[in-house]
Design an enzyme around this catalytic site. Structure first.
Site, PDB file in Angstrom:
ATOM      1  N   GLU A 258      42.539  57.610 109.142  1.00  0.00           N
ATOM      2  CA  GLU A 258      43.013  58.785 108.437  1.00  0.00           C
ATOM      3  C   GLU A 258      42.115  60.008 108.745  1.00  0.00           C
ATOM      4  O   GLU A 258      42.516  61.159 108.673  1.00  0.00           O
ATOM      5  CB  GLU A 258      43.213  58.470 107.000  1.00  0.00           C
ATOM      6  CG  GLU A 258      44.331  57.836 106.814  1.00  0.00           C
ATOM      7  CD  GLU A 258      44.071  56.257 106.693  1.00  0.00           C
ATOM      8  OE1 GLU A 258      42.985  55.858 107.032  1.00  0.00           O
ATOM      9  OE2 GLU A 258      45.071  55.641 106.426  1.00  0.00           O
TER      10      GLU A 258
ATOM     11  N   PHE B 156      48.199  49.273  92.221  1.00  0.00           N
ATOM     12  CA  PHE B 156      48.012  48.913  93.569  1.00  0.00           C
ATOM     13  C   PHE B 156      47.930  50.277  94.499  1.00  0.00           C
ATOM     14  O   PHE B 156      48.603  50.962  94.652  1.00  0.00           O
ATOM     15  CB  PHE B 156      48.834  48.146  94.286  1.00  0.00           C
ATOM     16  CG  PHE B 156      48.347  47.476  95.837  1.00  0.00           C
ATOM     17  CD1 PHE B 156      47.462  46.974  96.016  1.00  0.00           C
ATOM     18  CD2 PHE B 156      49.512  48.150  96.708  1.00  0.00           C
ATOM     19  CE1 PHE B 156      47.313  46.804  97.509  1.00  0.00           C
ATOM     20  CE2 PHE B 156      49.146  47.647  98.067  1.00  0.00           C
ATOM     21  CZ  PHE B 156      48.034  47.141  98.324  1.00  0.00           C
ATOM     22  N   GLN B 157      46.699  50.440  95.120  1.00  0.00           N
ATOM     23  CA  GLN B 157      46.336  51.579  95.947  1.00  0.00           C
ATOM     24  C   GLN B 157      46.396  52.824  95.506  1.00  0.00           C
ATOM     25  O   GLN B 157      47.205  53.806  95.853  1.00  0.00           O
ATOM     26  CB  GLN B 157      47.247  51.472  97.277  1.00  0.00           C
ATOM     27  CG  GLN B 157      46.797  50.268  98.239  1.00  0.00           C
ATOM     28  CD  GLN B 157      47.230  50.326  99.569  1.00  0.00           C
ATOM     29  OE1 GLN B 157      48.526  50.979  99.915  1.00  0.00           O
ATOM     30  NE2 GLN B 157      46.585  49.822 100.657  1.00  0.00           N
TER      31      GLN B 157
ATOM     32  N   LYS C  20      55.468  58.046  95.101  1.00  0.00           N
ATOM     33  CA  LYS C  20      56.601  57.259  96.093  1.00  0.00           C
ATOM     34  C   LYS C  20      57.972  57.657  95.542  1.00  0.00           C
ATOM     35  O   LYS C  20      58.829  57.789  96.154  1.00  0.00           O
ATOM     36  CB  LYS C  20      56.310  55.916  96.317  1.00  0.00           C
ATOM     37  CG  LYS C  20      57.155  55.068  97.060  1.00  0.00           C
ATOM     38  CD  LYS C  20      56.891  53.758  97.615  1.00  0.00           C
ATOM     39  CE  LYS C  20      57.821  53.205  98.627  1.00  0.00           C
ATOM     40  NZ  LYS C  20      57.305  51.976  98.966  1.00  0.00           N
TER      41      LYS C  20
ATOM     42  N   MET D  32      18.900  64.736 116.774  1.00  0.00           N
ATOM     43  CA  MET D  32      18.703  65.779 115.729  1.00  0.00           C
ATOM     44  C   MET D  32      17.555  65.208 114.583  1.00  0.00           C
ATOM     45  O   MET D  32      16.864  65.987 114.334  1.00  0.00           O
ATOM     46  CB  MET D  32      20.053  66.460 115.345  1.00  0.00           C
ATOM     47  CG  MET D  32      19.655  67.557 114.532  1.00  0.00           C
ATOM     48  SD  MET D  32      18.728  68.576 115.410  1.00  0.00           S
ATOM     49  CE  MET D  32      20.062  69.872 115.875  1.00  0.00           C
TER      50      MET D  32
HETATM   51  C1  LIG Z   1      23.220  70.718 113.169  1.00  0.00           C
HETATM   52  C2  LIG Z   1      23.640  72.250 112.611  1.00  0.00           C
HETATM   53  C3  LIG Z   1      22.752  73.422 113.128  1.00  0.00           C
HETATM   54  C4  LIG Z   1      23.259  74.446 112.897  1.00  0.00           C
HETATM   55  N1  LIG Z   1      22.622  75.698 113.156  1.00  0.00           N
HETATM   56  C5  LIG Z   1      23.146  76.730 113.031  1.00  0.00           C
HETATM   57  C6  LIG Z   1      22.499  77.907 113.760  1.00  0.00           C
HETATM   58  O1  LIG Z   1      21.447  77.962 114.258  1.00  0.00           O
HETATM   59  N2  LIG Z   1      22.973  79.258 113.709  1.00  0.00           N
HETATM   60  C7  LIG Z   1      24.286  79.306 112.785  1.00  0.00           C
HETATM   61  O2  LIG Z   1      24.844  80.342 112.910  1.00  0.00           O
HETATM   62  N3  LIG Z   1      25.022  78.396 112.371  1.00  0.00           N
HETATM   63  C8  LIG Z   1      24.400  76.829 112.407  1.00  0.00           C
HETATM   64  N4  LIG Z   1      24.776  75.852 111.859  1.00  0.00           N
HETATM   65  C9  LIG Z   1      26.174  76.136 111.212  1.00  0.00           C
HETATM   66  C10 LIG Z   1      25.949  76.655 109.793  1.00  0.00           C
HETATM   67  O3  LIG Z   1      25.842  75.349 108.947  1.00  0.00           O
HETATM   68  C11 LIG Z   1      27.135  77.366 109.362  1.00  0.00           C
HETATM   69  O4  LIG Z   1      28.497  76.519 109.355  1.00  0.00           O
HETATM   70  C12 LIG Z   1      27.693  78.642 109.769  1.00  0.00           C
HETATM   71  O5  LIG Z   1      26.209  79.249 110.028  1.00  0.00           O
HETATM   72  C13 LIG Z   1      28.521  79.546 108.999  1.00  0.00           C
HETATM   73  O6  LIG Z   1      29.213  80.518 109.837  1.00  0.00           O
HETATM   74  P1  LIG Z   1      29.889  81.780 109.285  1.00  0.00           P
HETATM   75  O7  LIG Z   1      28.933  82.492 108.477  1.00  0.00           O
HETATM   76  O8  LIG Z   1      30.390  82.402 110.385  1.00  0.00           O
HETATM   77  O9  LIG Z   1      30.781  81.289 108.101  1.00  0.00           O
HETATM   78  P2  LIG Z   1      32.000  80.370 108.378  1.00  0.00           P
HETATM   79  O10 LIG Z   1      31.862  78.998 107.584  1.00  0.00           O
HETATM   80  O11 LIG Z   1      32.991  80.479 109.450  1.00  0.00           O
HETATM   81  O12 LIG Z   1      32.982  81.342 107.228  1.00  0.00           O
HETATM   82  C14 LIG Z   1      33.841  82.348 107.437  1.00  0.00           C
HETATM   83  C15 LIG Z   1      33.638  83.515 106.513  1.00  0.00           C
HETATM   84  O13 LIG Z   1      34.445  84.572 106.798  1.00  0.00           O
HETATM   85  C16 LIG Z   1      35.442  84.840 105.954  1.00  0.00           C
HETATM   86  N5  LIG Z   1      36.650  85.056 106.266  1.00  0.00           N
HETATM   87  C17 LIG Z   1      37.589  84.114 106.555  1.00  0.00           C
HETATM   88  N6  LIG Z   1      38.844  84.607 106.821  1.00  0.00           N
HETATM   89  C18 LIG Z   1      38.625  86.154 106.892  1.00  0.00           C
HETATM   90  C19 LIG Z   1      39.359  87.202 107.124  1.00  0.00           C
HETATM   91  N7  LIG Z   1      40.650  87.179 107.333  1.00  0.00           N
HETATM   92  N8  LIG Z   1      39.081  88.341 106.916  1.00  0.00           N
HETATM   93  C20 LIG Z   1      37.722  88.397 106.593  1.00  0.00           C
HETATM   94  N9  LIG Z   1      36.936  87.494 106.204  1.00  0.00           N
HETATM   95  C21 LIG Z   1      37.100  86.096 106.540  1.00  0.00           C
HETATM   96  C22 LIG Z   1      35.060  83.732 104.884  1.00  0.00           C
HETATM   97  O14 LIG Z   1      35.144  84.167 103.590  1.00  0.00           O
HETATM   98  C23 LIG Z   1      33.875  83.144 105.003  1.00  0.00           C
HETATM   99  O15 LIG Z   1      32.976  84.127 104.197  1.00  0.00           O
HETATM  100  C24 LIG Z   1      24.680  74.621 112.119  1.00  0.00           C
HETATM  101  C25 LIG Z   1      25.213  73.508 111.759  1.00  0.00           C
HETATM  102  C26 LIG Z   1      24.917  72.245 112.298  1.00  0.00           C
HETATM  103  C27 LIG Z   1      25.706  71.277 111.744  1.00  0.00           C
HETATM  104  C1  LIG Z   2      28.582  61.751 109.090  1.00  0.00           C
HETATM  105  C2  LIG Z   2      27.209  62.195 109.215  1.00  0.00           C
HETATM  106  N1  LIG Z   2      26.095  61.443 109.148  1.00  0.00           N
HETATM  107  C3  LIG Z   2      24.895  61.505 109.020  1.00  0.00           C
HETATM  108  C4  LIG Z   2      24.779  62.775 109.572  1.00  0.00           C
HETATM  109  C5  LIG Z   2      23.363  63.312 109.964  1.00  0.00           C
HETATM  110  N2  LIG Z   2      23.084  63.604 111.185  1.00  0.00           N
HETATM  111  C6  LIG Z   2      23.026  64.684 111.781  1.00  0.00           C
HETATM  112  S1  LIG Z   2      22.619  65.117 113.474  1.00  0.00           S
HETATM  113  C7  LIG Z   2      22.706  63.215 113.701  1.00  0.00           C
HETATM  114  C8  LIG Z   2      22.488  62.461 114.723  1.00  0.00           C
HETATM  115  C9  LIG Z   2      23.398  62.641 115.686  1.00  0.00           C
HETATM  116  O1  LIG Z   2      23.186  61.836 116.749  1.00  0.00           O
HETATM  117  P1  LIG Z   2      23.894  61.801 118.232  1.00  0.00           P
HETATM  118  O2  LIG Z   2      25.384  62.014 117.965  1.00  0.00           O
HETATM  119  O3  LIG Z   2      23.362  60.857 119.170  1.00  0.00           O
HETATM  120  O4  LIG Z   2      23.585  63.359 118.739  1.00  0.00           O
HETATM  121  P2  LIG Z   2      22.291  63.730 119.439  1.00  0.00           P
HETATM  122  O5  LIG Z   2      21.440  64.669 118.229  1.00  0.00           O
HETATM  123  O6  LIG Z   2      21.407  62.697 119.610  1.00  0.00           O
HETATM  124  O7  LIG Z   2      22.713  64.852 120.297  1.00  0.00           O
HETATM  125  C10 LIG Z   2      22.717  62.831 112.387  1.00  0.00           C
HETATM  126  C11 LIG Z   2      22.606  61.388 111.897  1.00  0.00           C
HETATM  127  C12 LIG Z   2      25.742  63.655 109.740  1.00  0.00           C
HETATM  128  N3  LIG Z   2      25.674  64.861 110.528  1.00  0.00           N
HETATM  129  N4  LIG Z   2      27.089  63.442 109.852  1.00  0.00           N
END
Ligand SMILES: Cc1cc2nc3c(=O)[nH]c(=O)nc-3n(C[C@H](O)[C@H](O)[C@H](O)COP(=O)(O)OP(=O)(O)OC[C@H]3O[C@@H](n4cnc5c(N)ncnc54)[C@H](O)[C@@H]3O)c2cc1C
Ligand SMILES: Cc1ncc(C[n+]2csc(CCOP(=O)(O)OP(=O)(O)O)c2C)c(N)n1
Ligand SMILES: [Mg+2]
Lengths: 162, 579
Positions: free
Chosen positions: B67, B129-130, B179, B492
């Protein structure tokens, strides 16, 4: 950190209350007290929330509350003149000379004795939270059997609604 | 009213009097919403609905293998098309399995309608159940949710759910249907409109504020646009591009905003934030006016808040008032839908004669930062660099693929090295960072766009979190190209341990990896492996040549490569660890 009284009008629907309560716990906002009951319009409930927080946090509290789909209107009553009331029911030991003393104290605070046994009184008191606190302080802590407080309800002064 | 309209009115009113079961109402309402694809998994509580789905063919049901994948697929279907994604799951474990998908969509503001089955009304609260309290569990990770106790409320609830999901700040909306409600009958009439006294999102921005914003931009010596997912969600990339070009200002995108402005354009500085480019982060720290559009000042973007954009006056446009001044106090707040706001800003800018300013000194400074070449890497002829794989993917797909990704280093390399010139081509989990998102997301995107090349850039860790979906890909003949940047590490995590935990690699090593080539073959797909740099291009070419087959590309990449630049959590944006 200031004390704020927030008034929330919301749809009188199942789940609306837990949405508000959940918002406060999920975002780590403080709740000192929260009351809710339907208004003169059966489909609308009014909630009064007593909370504390910095200006920035309060701005978020109001915005996040407004964002909830079931919330119709939100107002920080503490920003203007308002009236605040809370109900307290308090059961105290009352034997011998204490009986007169407690009755006198209740009179001073404009409380009413609403239930009596040969060993106890139950007093009803309304007022601001501060006044209720003051009454509690005035009593010898050993006398108190049980306290129940409603949490604050509040309304703005003047002819307008929020 | 025109003639064809009248006929439509007549046919509608003739159906209005019909009595339908709840299950029929669900299917009919989905059709009336224009839904073409539903991702789901059956179970006891939704069997009446499945029975009805099977009797028609306007809506295709896609049977996933878990799911969570149903919700991710619906989510990516939405991200790639702008339509509302729909998922259908059963009660109890079906609903709890869906929660990660729902939370993922919630964090990235993706419009979804998720329908969950529930035990019959009379059994609710009985530990039946469920049974789980689905609305209770999902309350904090949905925009709104409903439990429908009465079949008479079903049609209106579905209408409202679709309206809520897509309007204002979008998000997932869940409808929990017991249901027995799907078996009961009532008259069906799909409501035309939704009236909610408590919900009225602002569309038009305040014109006075917009003028003020434009004056600030016009007077700026060092303006910078910082735009995010809101540009993608509101389909306003064209409007944004027009404004930014007119102002001749530099622009940076968040991870979620990539594709909102053409990456190949000179004015584009790349992504900002933790793994943003040197030039983008330096520009933030030195700009005098920062124009934040549909971005939410996430902590991965701002770094240390007290040092963020210290010299800037900040303009912030967002449809959600709660996004504004949440993390960073702004000077010119504007609440409104970006599309409408940007259109008005373009008109006002024209009227005010804004544009053609002289930003030479600012651009000279930016070019100097660019010279730092912060994304530089060296590809030798022995070990495959992960960046090289993404760069080759970009070249060989001519930048036209839909790229989904999982979470980790590979995600950052995909964001840094695949240049997105158009919106809705880059699909990843930013806010929740959900490993396991990539493959089901690729399925959703491929279902939405059968003709497009869909590439899932993943890691050997992430892909195993929803690997079972290879079976779904087989069933629906989805020709997805999986590009696994296999570094044998939870890379990472390993990077953080190297930098911040004194190289103690606790549980970041992926032992006992399967042979992905054989695994792909076992599922009936094609597996290819690249072990040395010279293999990379031929493998990608071969995968792309096999247009109607799913291909799993296993790239054995440099195991200890790191993502640069990196702003350590909590540091100022200018304190980057560089190569
Ligand atoms: C491993 C990892 C590393 C990351 N590193 C980075 C990084 O280096 N740099 C980075 O930028 N992010 C990074 N992120 C992502 C970060 O965590 C956020 O998800 C991201 O920065 C949020 O993007 P955003 O500010 O564009 O907001 P979003 O989450 O895209 O939110 C959108 C915003 O726009 C608004 N909005 C929506 N619809 C409308 C509309 N119609 N009109 C006006 N406003 C609207 C919403 O209210 C909200 O405030 C990383 C994520 C991961 C998992
Ligand atoms: C569901 C979930 N569990 C744990 C994490 C924490 N986490 C972030 S990156 C990462 C490693 C991902 O490994 P891989 O998919 O091999 O990517 P790589 O960084 O090696 O490119 C982990 C464990 C997560 N983001 N999501
Ligand atoms: Mg890995």
């Amino acid at each position: 950190m200031h004390r704020h009284i927030i008034s929330v009008l919301l749809e009188n629907e199942a789940g609306a209350l837990s949405r508000v309560a959940g918002l406060f716990s999920a975002r780590g906002y403080n709740i000192e007290a929260m009351t809710v009951a339907p208004t003169h319009e059966a489909s609308v409930s009014r909630m009064t929330i007593l909370t504390q927080g910095s200006e920035e946090i309060m701005e978020q509290v109001l915005k996040q509350l407004n964002k909830l789909v079931e919330v119709i209107r939100v107002n920080d009553l503490s920003e203007g003149p308002h009236i605040e009331r809370e109900l307290m029911l308090i059961k105290v030991h009352a034997v011998g000379s204490d009986r007169e003393e407690v009755k006198r104290l209740a009179d001073i605070f404009r409380g009413r004795i609403i239930d009596v046994t040969d060993r106890s009184y139950t007093i009803e008191l309304t007022g601001t939270g501060e006044k209720l606190d003051a009454f509690l302080h005035a009593l010898d802590p050993g006398m108190v059997i049980e306290v129940v407080r409603s949490g604050a309800s509040a309304i703005s002064r003047g002819a307008k609604s929020i | 009213m025109s003639a064809p309209n009248q006929t439509r009115e007549r046919t509608r009113s003739s159906t209005e009097t019909e009595e339908l079961t709840g299950a029929e109402i669900v299917v009919r309402a989905l059709r009336d919403e224009g839904v073409e694809t539903v991702f789901g998994y059956p179970g006891g509580a939704v069997l009446y609905i499945y029975d009805e789905l099977d009797k028609q063919d306007a809506i295709q049901h896609v049977l996933v293998r878990h799911e969570q994948a149903a919700v991710h697929a619906a989510d990516a279907y939405s991200r790639s098309t702008g339509k509302i994604g729909v998922a259908l799951v059963t009660s109890g474990p079906g609903a709890t399995n869906a929660v990660t998908g729902i939370a993922t969509a919630y964090m990235d503001s993706i419009p979804l309608v998720v329908i969950t089955g529930q035990v019959p009304v009379a059994l609710i609260g009985n530990d039946a159940f469920q049974e789980v309290d689905t609305v209770g569990i999902t309350r904090p990770c949905t925009k709104h949710n409903f439990l429908v106790r009465d079949v008479n409320e079903l049609a209106q609830t579905i209408k409202t759910a679709f309206y809520l999901a897509a309007s204002g700040r979008p998000g997932p909306v869940l409808i929990d249907i017991p249901k027995d409600v799907t078996a009961k009958r009532c008259r069906y009439e799909y409501p035309e409109k939704v009236q909610l006294r408590s919900y009225k999102p602002t569309v038009k921005g305040h014109s006075g504020q917009l003028r003020k914003a434009l004056q600030l931009i016009a007077a700026a010596e060092r303006p910078l646009f910082y735009t995010g997912g809101g540009v993608i969600l509101s389909d306003s990339a064209d409007e944004l591009t027009q404004l930014v070009r007119r102002c001749d200002a530099p622009i940076t995108n968040t991870l979620m905003g990539l594709g909102g402005y053409p990456a190949s354009d000179r004015q584009f500085l790349g992504m900002l934030g933790m793994h943003g480019t040197y030039e983008a982060n330096m520009a933030v720290q030195h700009c005098d006016v920062l124009v934040a559009l549909g971005a939410r000042f996430d902590d991965r973007v701002t770094g240390n808040l007290s040092h963020f954009a210290p010299h800037a006056k900040i303009i912030h446009v967002d449809v959600d008032p709660a996004s504004i001044s949440k993390n960073v106090k702004v000077d010119v707040p504007v609440v409104g839908d970006l599309r409408s706001v940007l259109r008005e800003m373009n008109e006002l800018a024209e009227e005010m004669g804004i544009g053609g300013g002289s930003l030479e000194r600012w651009w000279a400074q930016i070019e100097e930062w660019r010279q730092r070449d912060c994304l530089h890497y060296t590809q030798t002829d022995t070990i495959i660099k992960p960046q090289y794989v993404v760069q080759k993917l970009f070249e060989l797909t001519v930048g036209n693929a839909i790229v989904t990704s999982d979470v980790g280093q590979h995600q950052m390399w995909a964001a840094q090295f695949y240049g997105f010139d158009r919106p809705r081509r880059w699909i990843n989990s930013g806010g929740l960072g959900t490993m396991g998102f990539g493959l089901p997301a690729a399925m959703g995107a491929q279902m939405a766009e059968p003709q497009s090349t869909v590439v899932c850039v993943t890691g050997e860790g992430s892909i195993q979190m929803n690997i079972q979906e290879l079976s779904t890909c087989r069933q629906y003949k989805l020709p997805i190209k999986v590009a696994c940047l296999n570094n044998g590490y939870l890379g990472m995590v390993r990077q953080w341990q190297e930098f911040f935990y004194e190289e103690r690699y606790a549980s970041s090593y992926m032992e006992a990896l399967p042979d992905f080539v054989k695994l792909a073959e076992a599922y009936g797909h094609i597996g290819l492996r690249a072990e040395k740099p010279a293999d990379v291009e031929p493998v990608i070419r071969e995968a792309l040549r096999l247009k109607d087959r799913m291909v799993f590309m296993d790239f054995l990449v440099d195991r200890t490569e790191n993502v640069y630049p990196m702003v350590p959590a909590g540091a100022a944006l200018s304190d980057m660890i560089l190569v």
